[in-house]
Design a protein around this motif. Structure first.
Motif, short mmCIF file in Angstrom:
data_model
loop_
_atom_site.label_atom_id
_atom_site.label_comp_id
_atom_site.label_asym_id
_atom_site.label_seq_id
_atom_site.Cartn_x
_atom_site.Cartn_y
_atom_site.Cartn_z
N LEU A 1 37.87 10.47 -63.49
CA LEU A 1 37.63 10.66 -62.14
C LEU A 1 38.76 11.52 -61.58
CD1 LEU A 1 37.15 8.67 -59.49
CD2 LEU A 1 39.12 7.54 -59.85
N ASN A 2 38.29 12.51 -60.83
CA ASN A 2 38.70 13.76 -60.00
C ASN A 2 39.67 13.26 -59.10
OD1 ASN A 2 37.89 15.37 -62.04
ND2 ASN A 2 35.93 16.08 -61.00
N ALA A 3 39.02 12.69 -58.02
CA ALA A 3 39.62 12.51 -56.70
C ALA A 3 39.02 11.42 -55.93
CB ALA A 3 39.66 13.65 -55.85
N PHE A 4 39.75 10.81 -55.14
CA PHE A 4 39.36 9.92 -53.87
C PHE A 4 39.24 10.57 -52.85
CE2 PHE A 4 40.54 6.46 -56.85
CZ PHE A 4 39.37 5.56 -56.66
N LEU A 5 37.99 10.57 -51.82
CA LEU A 5 38.18 11.63 -50.57
C LEU A 5 38.57 10.83 -49.85
CD1 LEU A 5 34.85 13.52 -51.71
CD2 LEU A 5 37.11 13.90 -52.01
N VAL A 6 38.56 9.53 -49.66
CA VAL A 6 39.05 8.69 -48.73
C VAL A 6 40.31 7.60 -49.14
CG1 VAL A 6 36.54 8.31 -47.50
CG2 VAL A 6 37.33 6.61 -49.08
N GLU A 7 40.93 7.29 -48.17
CA GLU A 7 42.32 6.56 -48.39
C GLU A 7 41.90 4.90 -48.46
OE1 GLU A 7 45.04 7.85 -49.37
OE2 GLU A 7 44.14 9.83 -49.21
N ASP A 8 42.64 4.28 -49.32
CA ASP A 8 42.70 2.86 -49.03
C ASP A 8 42.81 2.44 -47.87
OD1 ASP A 8 42.53 0.41 -50.47
OD2 ASP A 8 44.56 -0.09 -49.92
N GLY A 9 41.98 1.55 -47.16
CA GLY A 9 41.84 1.03 -45.91
C GLY A 9 41.07 1.94 -44.83
N ASP A 10 40.41 3.12 -45.29
CA ASP A 10 39.78 3.95 -44.31
C ASP A 10 38.44 3.32 -44.02
OD1 ASP A 10 41.64 5.72 -44.26
OD2 ASP A 10 40.58 7.09 -45.31
N SER A 11 38.00 3.45 -42.82
CA SER A 11 36.48 3.22 -42.50
C SER A 11 35.41 4.16 -43.05
CB SER A 11 36.39 3.27 -41.03
OG SER A 11 37.18 2.21 -40.20
N VAL A 12 34.38 3.70 -43.53
CA VAL A 12 33.46 4.63 -44.14
C VAL A 12 32.12 4.16 -43.46
CG1 VAL A 12 34.80 4.90 -46.24
CG2 VAL A 12 32.99 2.94 -46.19
N GLU A 13 31.18 5.54 -43.73
CA GLU A 13 29.82 5.31 -43.17
C GLU A 13 28.88 5.42 -44.33
OE1 GLU A 13 28.87 4.70 -40.01
OE2 GLU A 13 31.14 4.37 -39.46
N PRO A 14 27.47 4.86 -44.22
CA PRO A 14 26.62 4.93 -45.32
C PRO A 14 26.34 6.53 -45.76
CG PRO A 14 25.80 3.52 -43.55
CD PRO A 14 27.09 4.13 -43.10
N GLY A 15 26.42 6.68 -47.02
CA GLY A 15 26.17 8.24 -47.52
C GLY A 15 27.50 8.87 -47.63
N GLN A 16 28.45 8.23 -47.18
CA GLN A 16 29.81 9.10 -47.44
C GLN A 16 30.27 9.06 -48.81
OE1 GLN A 16 32.89 7.64 -44.64
NE2 GLN A 16 34.41 9.08 -45.47
N VAL A 17 30.75 10.02 -49.18
CA VAL A 17 31.30 10.50 -50.61
C VAL A 17 32.76 9.80 -50.81
CG1 VAL A 17 32.20 11.91 -52.46
CG2 VAL A 17 29.95 12.40 -51.38
N ILE A 18 32.94 8.99 -51.54
CA ILE A 18 34.19 8.15 -51.68
C ILE A 18 34.96 8.67 -52.76
CG2 ILE A 18 35.10 5.84 -52.32
CD1 ILE A 18 33.69 5.98 -49.69
N ALA A 19 34.46 9.05 -54.03
CA ALA A 19 35.12 9.77 -55.17
C ALA A 19 34.26 10.58 -55.75
CB ALA A 19 35.59 8.76 -55.93
N THR A 20 35.01 11.58 -56.72
CA THR A 20 34.24 12.59 -57.46
C THR A 20 34.78 12.59 -58.95
OG1 THR A 20 35.73 14.39 -57.08
CG2 THR A 20 33.83 14.15 -55.59
N PHE A 21 33.79 12.61 -59.75
CA PHE A 21 34.20 12.62 -61.19
C PHE A 21 33.37 13.63 -62.12
CE2 PHE A 21 31.07 9.37 -60.63
CZ PHE A 21 30.45 9.10 -61.89
N ASP A 22 33.71 13.98 -63.27
CA ASP A 22 33.25 14.97 -64.17
C ASP A 22 32.69 14.24 -65.56
OD1 ASP A 22 33.68 17.48 -62.48
OD2 ASP A 22 35.67 17.39 -63.60
N ASP A 23 31.46 14.66 -65.94
CA ASP A 23 30.95 14.27 -67.18
C ASP A 23 32.22 14.53 -68.24
OD1 ASP A 23 28.67 13.17 -66.54
OD2 ASP A 23 27.74 14.95 -67.23
N GLU A 24 32.32 13.77 -69.35
CA GLU A 24 32.93 14.30 -70.43
C GLU A 24 32.27 13.82 -71.97
OE1 GLU A 24 37.31 14.84 -69.27
OE2 GLU A 24 37.09 13.05 -70.14
#
Length: 81
Positions: free
Chosen positions: A58-81
Motif C-alpha cells: 500500500l502506497n497511499a490513501f488519497l482520501v482521509e478517514d471520514g471524507d465523502s466519496v463518489e463512485p469511481g473515486q480512487v481511494i488508495a494506490t498500491f504496487d505489485d511486489e
C-alpha cells in the motif's frame, strides 16, 4: 512493478476502521493481498467493505478517514511486489 488503485463503486463516507475505537484496517506501507479490506463505505448507515483487487504494498490513501466519496473515486494506490 505494476501500479494498482482501489476505487469506490459507491457514494458515501469512507472510513479506515470499523469503529472509532478500532485500529485502522491497514496502514500505508503494509503488504496487502487480493481481498484485503482497506476500509468501509457508509451509505445511509449501511457499511460495505472496500477491498484490494490484487496483492502488493500500500502506497497511499488519497482520501482521509471520514471524507465523502463518489463512485469511481480512487481511494488508495498500491504496487505489485
Amino acid at each position: 512493478m505494476a501500479k494498482h488503485t482501489v476505487i469506490t463503486p459507491l457514494p458515501g463516507t469512507f472510513y479506515r476502521k470499523a469503529t472509532p475505537d478500532s485500529a485502522n484496517y491497514v496502514e500505508v506501507g503494509a503488504q496487502i493481498s487480493a481481498g484485503t479490506v482497506i476500509g468501509l463505505i457508509e451509505v445511509m448507515k449501511q457499511f460495505s467493505e472496500l477491498t484490494a483487487g490484487a496483492s502488493g504494498r500500500l502506497n497511499a490513501f488519497l482520501v482521509e478517514d471520514g471524507d465523502s466519496v463518489e463512485p469511481g473515486q480512487v481511494i488508495a494506490t498500491f504496487d505489485d511486489e
